[in-house]
Design an enzyme around this catalytic site. Sequence first.
Site, PDB file in Angstrom:
ATOM      1  N   LEU A   1       0.854  -1.181   0.000  1.00  0.00           N
ATOM      2  CA  LEU A   1       0.000   0.000   0.000  1.00  0.00           C
ATOM      3  C   LEU A   1       0.888   1.229   0.000  1.00  0.00           C
ATOM      4  CD1 LEU A   1      -2.913  -0.639   2.551  1.00  0.00           C
ATOM      5  CD2 LEU A   1      -3.150  -0.096   0.126  1.00  0.00           C
ATOM      6  N   ASP A   2       0.564   2.240  -0.818  1.00  0.00           N
ATOM      7  CA  ASP A   2       1.330   3.482  -0.825  1.00  0.00           C
ATOM      8  C   ASP A   2       1.329   4.114   0.559  1.00  0.00           C
ATOM      9  OD1 ASP A   2       1.900   3.247  -3.485  1.00  0.00           O
ATOM     10  OD2 ASP A   2       0.349   4.632  -4.168  1.00  0.00           O
TER      11      ASP A   2
END
Length: 414
Positions: free
Chosen positions: A75-76
């Site tokens: 996930l960013d």
Amino acid sequence: MTTPRVIEGVFAVNKPKSLSSAQVVRDIQQAFNPSKLFAPWLDAERARRSRENNNQRRRRKDKNLQVKVGHGGTLDPMATGVLIIGVGRGTKQLQNFLGCTKIYEASVLFGAATDSYDVLGRILSKAPYNHITREKVEEALKKFRGSIEQKPPLYSALHMDGKRLYEYAREGKEIPREIKARPVRTESLELREWLPAGCHQYRWPDEEVANEERDIVDQVLHLGAASEALENDPRVDELLPDSGLLRGTKRGRDSDDEEKAVISRSPLNKRLEMSPAPVMSGAIQEPFAVEDECRDTAANTVADAQTGTGGPSHSNGPPAAKLSMTVTSGFYVRSLCHDLGQELGSLGIMSELVRTKQSDFELGRNVLEYADLRKGEDVWAPQVEQMLVDWQGKMDSETSGDDKQTRSASQPGS
């Protein structure tokens, strides 16, 4: 005397904003290493290593004894939500989660494009947005449902000729060839909430791409043709008042500015340098109190959408939209936001992202809150233990079912 149970498997944690997935894994490992819950795992691993021969010991990269932890899908840093975690033998199952269906909730802010396709990047171009309405967004979303072709962002971890794409961008080098669109699938895609101008907390970033990088990035994003069309649009002054950066055209800089423009200040470096509680230009701000006038505007917008009389957004800032989607492996939500903006005759950047579900793990149901790690083992251990036991029970059940099918198929006359 009973032998302490070795706990391992797969669970999920709610990743907070501003932390990388790798940092979350390190934080989990630091909490697990001294814990009573994973002491039996460490004892078993220590005993297993003692039986290794000299060649195996020399080949081992990590000679420190720690609880083995990994994650099943990045996930960013700006994103929150379900991050699947493998512990011990569970890390060998993480590959199975990369291809599973995921559910996201995302916000897109219209009128600008950045080099990273999100609010952590630097402005490449701005475009008119006052013509965008709820109805137009709902109509445009139809193009992105089902099986589609999608180009990954330039700032992504995909490899090209042995180097990750973000490394080319960070070094200011032209990529060897054009990024090819890839087949992805959107199982569902809906507009959850229309946010008129002035009725949301999202803002464009302040920083712009330096001139020396602009040509390189534009070769990837292909904003040049769109910018030229916007320059010739007679509505441009009305639709995009007081733009600081004129629709992707090069803005003059003096020599001091040229020397100060450094490629190292890329979105990637911003993400890697984030502290647990960073203050970032262009980051998602805290929600503000919505005034009565804004509430009235939002209510009228919804009513207009229902009656088909909704007009363009007001000119006191760009509108935004909250989307919900169920997508397959390889889908980039940032690319969707970028492409949706262009489909609407404007531009768009991702301003918020939450992964609400991945595989069987869903927020609010069976996901550990990251904040519980800070509260001590008495808080997080019972939750993690139950999740790992549940996962192991599911695996055992599936294995038993497979064995029964195998035995049935091997019976004479079957």
